[in-house]
Design a protein around this motif. Structure first.
Motif, short mmCIF file in Angstrom:
data_model
loop_
_atom_site.label_atom_id
_atom_site.label_comp_id
_atom_site.label_asym_id
_atom_site.label_seq_id
_atom_site.Cartn_x
_atom_site.Cartn_y
_atom_site.Cartn_z
N ASN A 11 -47.87 -8.39 45.19
CA ASN A 11 -47.74 -6.95 45.40
C ASN A 11 -48.37 -6.19 44.24
N GLY A 27 -46.99 -2.80 48.90
CA GLY A 27 -45.75 -3.10 49.62
C GLY A 27 -44.83 -1.89 49.72
N PHE A 69 -48.30 -5.08 54.03
CA PHE A 69 -48.11 -6.05 52.95
C PHE A 69 -47.49 -7.34 53.47
N TYR A 78 -49.13 -10.75 52.55
CA TYR A 78 -48.41 -11.72 51.74
C TYR A 78 -48.31 -13.07 52.45
#
Length: 450
Positions: free
Chosen positions: A224, A231, A238, A242
Motif C-alpha cells: 500500500n 488503499g 487496492f 494486492y
C-alpha cells in the motif's frame, strides 16, 4: 515508462502515481517500484519502514557508493566476505528497478563473482514462466541466435522493458552455460485474478497457480505504501492489486523452490523487482514459510548527487567509467564526503550503493500499442512522457516509423528496442482519416528544438 526507482525520493505526485498504477494493472507494463514518491512537500520513503528482520528493523544503514553494506553486521564488508556469505545460502534474491542499468550491472557482477568462485549458478527469472524454459535452454546451449531467441521466447509479449538492459546478463549466462528458468506464472492468469478474484478461475487455471498469502499485515502495508496509500483512496482497486502482488510473490517463491529442488547444491539467483524482495516480505517470506531453503536478499540502493551518464559526452563516459560503476564490491572509503543514502537496515540482508540515474539508459516513448482490426493502434498515453508531449493521441494508427513498415506491434517494438537517445524519429500516423507526420529527437530532457 516513467522513473522506476526504489530510491529515497521520486517527484511523482500522488494523483499521477494512482493514475500510473491503474494503467499498469490494466496493461501490466511497468512495476510498482515506480510509486515511491512525494506529494508536494511531504516526503515518503518506503526504504525507511520499520519492517523486516526483528534484529535490524529499528536501525538505519548508511549505504555508500560502490560499497557493500551488511545489514546483519551493521557495516560495510569486502567482496570476499560477501561471497563467502552467499556461499552459505541456497536462494539469492537480487532486487532491481527494471529500467536501471546500474541495478542490472550489480546483478551481473554478483553472477560473475559466484561463477568465478566455482559455485554452480542457476538464474530464476521474473519475466518468464516454466512453459518458456525450452527457449531459454536453446539460447543457453547456443542453438538459437539472440535475435531468434527474442522471437521464440516472446520477449515483447512477456516483458515490456528493453531487452538491452538484460542482454549482458543473458550473454554472460550463455557464454558460461548458466541455466536459466522461468519462475513466474502466465500474466493473463494474474490479470484475471486481479479483475475477478480467485473464484473466477477454472479448475485447470486454479491448478496452474500457487496459493497466495494475503495474511501478512506488514506486507500489505508495504505494498500500500508503494502505491502511495491507494488503499485509503480506492480500497476495492487496492484489493485486486494486492492480490496480484501476493500471487506474483507466491509464484516466484515456489518457482525458486522448484529450481532449488531441480538443481541441488546450486545457487539459485533470482532476478526480480525490488518490491518482491524488500524487507524479506515477498518472495523470501514464501520460501521461508513453505520450505527449508535458506535465502539471502540483496538490493541495489540509488545514491543521489552523481552526474547522470546520459548527459555526459562519450569522452567523459570512457574516462569516468570505472568511477561511475566499478562495482568493486568492497568497503567504501572512510572519507566523509562519499555519496550515501540512509535507509532501514531491515530492507534486505545486503545493500550495494549505485549511482542514481536521472534518466533511463534507453529511450521510451510512454505509450502502449495494440494490434487491432485497424492496425497498430495507440491504446494508452502515459502522463508526462515524450508521447504526450509530442502530441500522440489514443486511437492513432502507426503506419510507418522512419520509413519502415511493420506487420504488427511486436515487430515495431523490436525495432524500437535499438533506438538511442538523440536519435531522430519520424512517425507516420493515421488520425481522423488523415496521414500525419510526428517528427522529433529522442531526448530525455525538454528541448527548444528537435
Amino acid at each position: 515508462m516513467w522513473k522506476q526507482r526504489f530510491s529515497p525520493k521520486s517527484p511523482i505526485a500522488l494523483s499521477q502515481c494512482i493514475i500510473l498504477l491503474l494503467i499498469f494493472f490494466i496493461g501490466e507494463l511497468v512495476t510498482m517500484n515506480a510509486c515511491l514518491a512525494k506529494e508536494e512537500n511531504q516526503e515518503f520513503n518506503s526504504l525507511r519502514l520499520p519492517f523486516g528482520d526483528p534484529k535490524t528493523r529499528l536501525d538505519m544503514a548508511k549505504v555508500t557508493l560502490n560499497a557493500i553494506y551488511s545489514a546483519r553486521e551493521g557495516h560495510d564488508i569486502d567482496s570476499d566476505i560477501f561471497f563467502r556469505e552467499l556461499g552459505k545460502t541456497d536462494i539469492i534474491l537480487i532486487g532491481e528497478s527494471h529500467t536501471s542499468d546500474q541495478h542490472h550491472q550489480v546483478q551481473k557482477r554478483i553472477i560473475e563473482g559466484l561463477t568465478e568462485r566455482g559455485f554452480k549458478v542457476v538464474l530464476g527469472l521474473e519475466m518468464f514462466n516454466p512453459s518458456q524454459n525450452q527457449a531459454l535452454a536453446d539460447f543457453i546451449q547456443g542453438s538459437i541466435k539472440e535475435d531468434d531467441f527474442m522471437d521464440k521466447i516472446g520477449w515483447f509479449k512477456s516483458w515490456s522493458h528493453n531487452w538491452r538492459y538484460y542482454q549482458p546478463i543473458f550473454a554472460y549466462s550463455r557464454d558460461h552455460r548458466i541455466p536459466m528458468t522461468g519462475i513466474n506464472i502466465p500474466h493473463e492468469l494474474v490479470t484475471k485474478v486481479r479483475k475477478s478474484g480467485l473464484e473466477s478461475l477454472s479448475e485447470d487455471e486454479r491448478r496452474q497457480i500457487p496459493t497466495p498469502d494475503t495474511t501478512n499485515a506488514e506486507h500489505r502495508y508495504f505494498v500500500n505504501a508503494m502505491m502511495q496509500g491507494i488503499g485509503a483512496q480506492a480500497p476495492e482497486i487496492f484489493t485486486g492489486m494486492y492480490m496480484s502482488q501476493c500471487l506474483w510473490d507466491a509464484a516466484m517463491g515456489e518457482g525458486a523452490m522448484m529450481a532449488a529442488q531441480k538443481y541441488p547444491g546450486a545457487k539459485i539467483v533470482v532476478l526480480a523487482g525490488t518490491g518482491h524482495v524488500a524487507y524479506n516480505l515477498g518472495i523470501a517470506r514464501i520460501i521461508g514459510n513453505r520450505s527449508s531453503f535458506r535465502t539471502t536478499t540483496i538490493i541495489p540502493v540509488d545514491i543521489p548527487g552523481q552526474e547522470n551518464e546520459t548527459s555526459k559526452s562519450a569522452d567523459d563516459k570512457t574516462k569516468n567509467s570505472k568511477r561511475q560503476f566499478s562495482v568493486h564490491l568492497g568497503p567504501a572509503s572512510e572519507k566523509s564526503d562519499i555519496p550515501n543514502s540512509i535507509i532501514s537496515r531491515g530492507v534486505a540482508d545486503f545493500f550495494i550503493g549505485v549511482t542514481e540515474e536521472k534518466f533511463e539508459k534507453y529511450p521510451t516513448l510512454g505509450l502502449s500499442l495494440k494490434d487491432s482490426s485497424k492496425g497498430m493502434e495507440i491504446s494508452i498515453i502515459f502522463p508526462e512522457t515524450l508521447a504526450e508531449k509530442k502530441g500522440f493521441k489514443m486511437g492513432d494508427l502507426i503506419l510507418q516509423v522512419n520509413g519502415n513498415s511493420f506487420a504488427n506491434t511486436v515487430e515495431l517494438k523490436k525495432w524500437m528496442t535499438f533506438l538511442d537517445w538523440e536519435d531522430q524519429i519520424d512517425f507516420l500516423i493515421l488520425r481522423d482519416n488523415k496521414n500525419i507526420h510526428v517528427k522529433f529527437r529522442l531526448s530525455p530532457e525538454p528541448s527548444e528544438t528537435d
